[in-house]
Design a protein around this motif. Structure first.
Motif, short mmCIF file in Angstrom:
data_model
loop_
_atom_site.label_atom_id
_atom_site.label_comp_id
_atom_site.label_asym_id
_atom_site.label_seq_id
_atom_site.Cartn_x
_atom_site.Cartn_y
_atom_site.Cartn_z
N THR A 95 0.86 -1.18 0.00
CA THR A 95 0.00 0.00 0.00
C THR A 95 0.89 1.23 0.00
O THR A 95 1.80 1.33 0.82
N PRO A 96 0.68 2.17 -0.91
CA PRO A 96 1.57 3.32 -0.97
C PRO A 96 1.42 4.24 0.23
O PRO A 96 0.32 4.59 0.64
N GLY A 97 2.56 4.61 0.81
CA GLY A 97 2.58 5.61 1.87
C GLY A 97 2.79 6.98 1.26
O GLY A 97 2.79 7.15 0.04
N PRO A 98 2.97 7.99 2.07
CA PRO A 98 3.15 9.35 1.56
C PRO A 98 4.26 9.43 0.52
O PRO A 98 5.37 8.92 0.73
N GLY A 99 3.94 10.03 -0.61
CA GLY A 99 4.92 10.22 -1.67
C GLY A 99 5.25 8.98 -2.47
O GLY A 99 6.19 9.00 -3.28
N GLN A 100 4.48 7.90 -2.31
CA GLN A 100 4.83 6.63 -2.96
C GLN A 100 3.83 6.24 -4.04
O GLN A 100 2.68 6.70 -4.07
N VAL A 101 4.30 5.34 -4.92
CA VAL A 101 3.45 4.71 -5.92
C VAL A 101 3.67 3.21 -5.86
O VAL A 101 4.69 2.73 -5.36
N VAL A 102 2.69 2.46 -6.37
CA VAL A 102 2.83 1.01 -6.54
C VAL A 102 2.96 0.73 -8.02
O VAL A 102 2.20 1.27 -8.84
N ILE A 103 3.91 -0.13 -8.37
CA ILE A 103 4.19 -0.46 -9.76
C ILE A 103 3.98 -1.96 -9.97
O ILE A 103 4.56 -2.78 -9.25
N GLU A 104 3.14 -2.30 -10.93
CA GLU A 104 3.02 -3.70 -11.35
C GLU A 104 4.21 -3.99 -12.25
O GLU A 104 4.34 -3.44 -13.34
N THR A 105 5.10 -4.85 -11.78
CA THR A 105 6.39 -5.00 -12.44
C THR A 105 6.29 -5.86 -13.70
O THR A 105 5.64 -6.90 -13.72
N GLU A 106 6.95 -5.38 -14.73
CA GLU A 106 7.11 -6.14 -15.97
C GLU A 106 8.53 -6.69 -16.07
O GLU A 106 8.74 -7.76 -16.62
N ALA A 120 7.71 2.47 -4.69
CA ALA A 120 8.80 3.41 -4.95
C ALA A 120 8.34 4.81 -4.59
O ALA A 120 7.15 5.14 -4.69
N GLN A 121 9.28 5.64 -4.17
CA GLN A 121 8.99 7.05 -4.00
C GLN A 121 8.78 7.67 -5.38
O GLN A 121 9.53 7.37 -6.32
N VAL A 122 7.79 8.51 -5.51
CA VAL A 122 7.51 9.10 -6.81
C VAL A 122 8.70 9.92 -7.31
O VAL A 122 8.91 10.05 -8.52
N SER A 123 9.53 10.42 -6.40
CA SER A 123 10.73 11.14 -6.81
C SER A 123 11.77 10.24 -7.44
O SER A 123 12.71 10.72 -8.08
N ASP A 124 11.61 8.92 -7.28
CA ASP A 124 12.53 7.94 -7.87
C ASP A 124 11.90 7.23 -9.06
O ASP A 124 12.32 6.12 -9.43
N VAL A 125 10.90 7.84 -9.66
CA VAL A 125 10.17 7.24 -10.78
C VAL A 125 10.36 8.11 -12.02
O VAL A 125 10.29 9.35 -11.94
N ASP A 126 10.62 7.47 -13.15
CA ASP A 126 10.75 8.18 -14.43
C ASP A 126 9.85 7.53 -15.47
O ASP A 126 9.82 6.29 -15.58
N ALA A 127 9.15 8.35 -16.23
CA ALA A 127 8.31 7.83 -17.31
C ALA A 127 9.19 7.24 -18.41
O ALA A 127 10.29 7.73 -18.68
N LEU A 128 8.67 6.18 -19.04
CA LEU A 128 9.43 5.52 -20.10
C LEU A 128 8.94 5.94 -21.47
O LEU A 128 7.73 6.09 -21.70
N PRO A 129 9.86 6.11 -22.43
CA PRO A 129 9.43 6.31 -23.82
C PRO A 129 8.71 5.07 -24.33
O PRO A 129 9.05 3.93 -23.95
N ASP A 130 7.72 5.26 -25.18
CA ASP A 130 6.95 4.13 -25.70
C ASP A 130 7.85 3.13 -26.43
O ASP A 130 7.57 1.93 -26.45
N GLU A 131 8.94 3.63 -27.02
CA GLU A 131 9.79 2.78 -27.86
C GLU A 131 10.75 1.91 -27.04
O GLU A 131 11.40 1.02 -27.59
N LEU A 132 10.84 2.16 -25.74
CA LEU A 132 11.81 1.44 -24.92
C LEU A 132 11.12 0.33 -24.14
O LEU A 132 10.13 0.57 -23.43
N SER A 133 11.63 -0.87 -24.23
CA SER A 133 11.05 -1.99 -23.50
C SER A 133 11.38 -1.89 -22.02
O SER A 133 12.38 -1.27 -21.62
N SER A 134 10.57 -2.54 -21.21
CA SER A 134 10.83 -2.57 -19.77
C SER A 134 12.14 -3.30 -19.47
O SER A 134 12.88 -2.93 -18.55
N ILE A 135 12.45 -4.32 -20.26
CA ILE A 135 13.70 -5.07 -20.05
C ILE A 135 14.90 -4.16 -20.29
O ILE A 135 15.85 -4.13 -19.51
N ASP A 136 14.87 -3.39 -21.39
CA ASP A 136 15.97 -2.47 -21.66
C ASP A 136 16.04 -1.38 -20.60
O ASP A 136 17.13 -0.91 -20.24
N ALA A 137 14.89 -0.96 -20.09
CA ALA A 137 14.87 0.11 -19.09
C ALA A 137 15.61 -0.29 -17.83
O ALA A 137 16.39 0.50 -17.28
#
Length: 320
Positions: free
Chosen positions: A24-35, A102-119
């Motif tokens: 469950t996300p706490g203050p400033g956090q997000v939950v990510i379904e991992t690929e 993860a803290q939202v400050s440690d999250v970066d949006a991915l370009p559509d062209e980049l796979s999660s594996i490469d990320a």
């Protein structure tokens, strides 16, 4: 949800797949379904128990970087993150799971062209390589040695040094196959693990990026040119000997220097900018995400066995 936990420090058999509560996300956090989940050298160091004195205990979920889709956000986080594909740093643990915090400050949006594996192959290691070269004050025309070049930090260090106009990019590695692959990525000279490259290799280097550390560190200090800089960014072979500074003092008139580097010292905005540039470069084929193997989450122990055996070239990635 499923997660991998360390139930016993030591060899990879101490890791097991368990059912744990969905976070469950706490203050400033997000939950990510991992690929995709990056398997890093620090994960292996923690799993071995080397850092037990720093508060790591059994039951820990290892893993520090993931890529996937944001599924939940805390009340104080912008809801526009929901549903977005992202790369995220999860801290010193928590990544080997179907959903990660993860803290939202440690999250970066991915370009559509980049796979999660490469990320997750580039997300942490690429910026470390970039800022380590900057920490060494590397400039075009200088010679560079990357010690431990076949790993996830070493490979982008080789590419970035070559793209930055290095007069020579030498690497230490362990096999002809790895040598050929590193040459394709920009290496101009291949040395063995002791630093011997034969008569054609440079006799000294302006910059050494050292990912290995360990007892042989002083021998590489001796390979620095006058005003040369060695930057330690990892210690996969253990800590350098306590008296390594004697090599600097014994060559006092060479004005050599040794420094450590951690990405923790770089402002978040600078890290994000460098990471975004590298993700974009990867989509253009200018920077390469080198993936050694992709394994399901429940084979995390096998991923660590490959790392312990020293057979990994690039990065092993887990998929949930």
């Amino acid at each position: 949800m499923r997660a991998v936990t360390i139930e016993r420090f030591g060899d990879p058999s101490g890791m097991t797949v368990t059912d744990v509560p969905v976070p469950t996300p706490g203050p400033g956090q997000v939950v990510i379904e991992t690929e995709a989940i990056g398997v890093g050298g620090v994960d292996a160091v923690i799993r071995r128990g080397t850092l037990a004195g720093y508060g790591f205990t059994t039951g820990l979920i290892p893993g520090s970087e993931v890529a996937g889709t944001v599924t939940a956000v805390a009340a104080d986080v912008d809801r526009s993150w929901l549903g977005r594909r992202v790369w995220a740093f999860t801290g010193t643990g928590g990544g080997y799971a179907e959903q990660a915090l993860a803290q939202v400050s440690d999250v970066d949006a991915l370009p559509d062209e980049l796979s999660s594996i490469d990320a997750v192959t580039l997300g942490s290691s690429g910026p470390v390589a970039h800022f380590a070269l900057a920490h060494a004050h590397f400039a075009a025309g200088e010679s560079v040695l990357v010690r431990g070049a076949a790993g996830s930090i070493g490979i982008p260090a080789v590419e970035l040094a070559a793209r930055g106009g290095a007069s020579a990019v030498a690497v230490t590695t362990s096999s002809p196959e790895r040598s050929a692959r590193l040459r394709e990525l920009g290496a101009t000279h291949v040395l063995d693990r002791s630093g011997d490259g034969g008569p054609d290799a440079p006799g000294s280097y302006d910059v050494i990026i050292d990912i290995v550390g360990g007892p042989d560190t002083p021998e590489f200090i001796d390979r620095l040119a006058p005003n040369g800089r060695l930057v330690v960014v990892g210690a996969i072979a253990g800590m350098p000997p306590a008296d390594f500074g004697k090599r600097l003092i014994s060559a006092f008139q060479q004005s050599r220097s040794v420094a450590t580097f951690s990405l923790d010292t770089i402002p978040t905005s600078d890290r994000d900018a460098a990471r975004a540039d590298q993700f974009a470069a990867a989509t253009r084929g200018e920077l390469h995400a080198v993936v050694h193997d992709v394994l399901p989450l429940d084979q995390a122990a096998d991923a660590h066995r490959q790392m312990d055996a020293g057979t990994v070239f690039g990065r092993v990635v887990l998929v949930a």
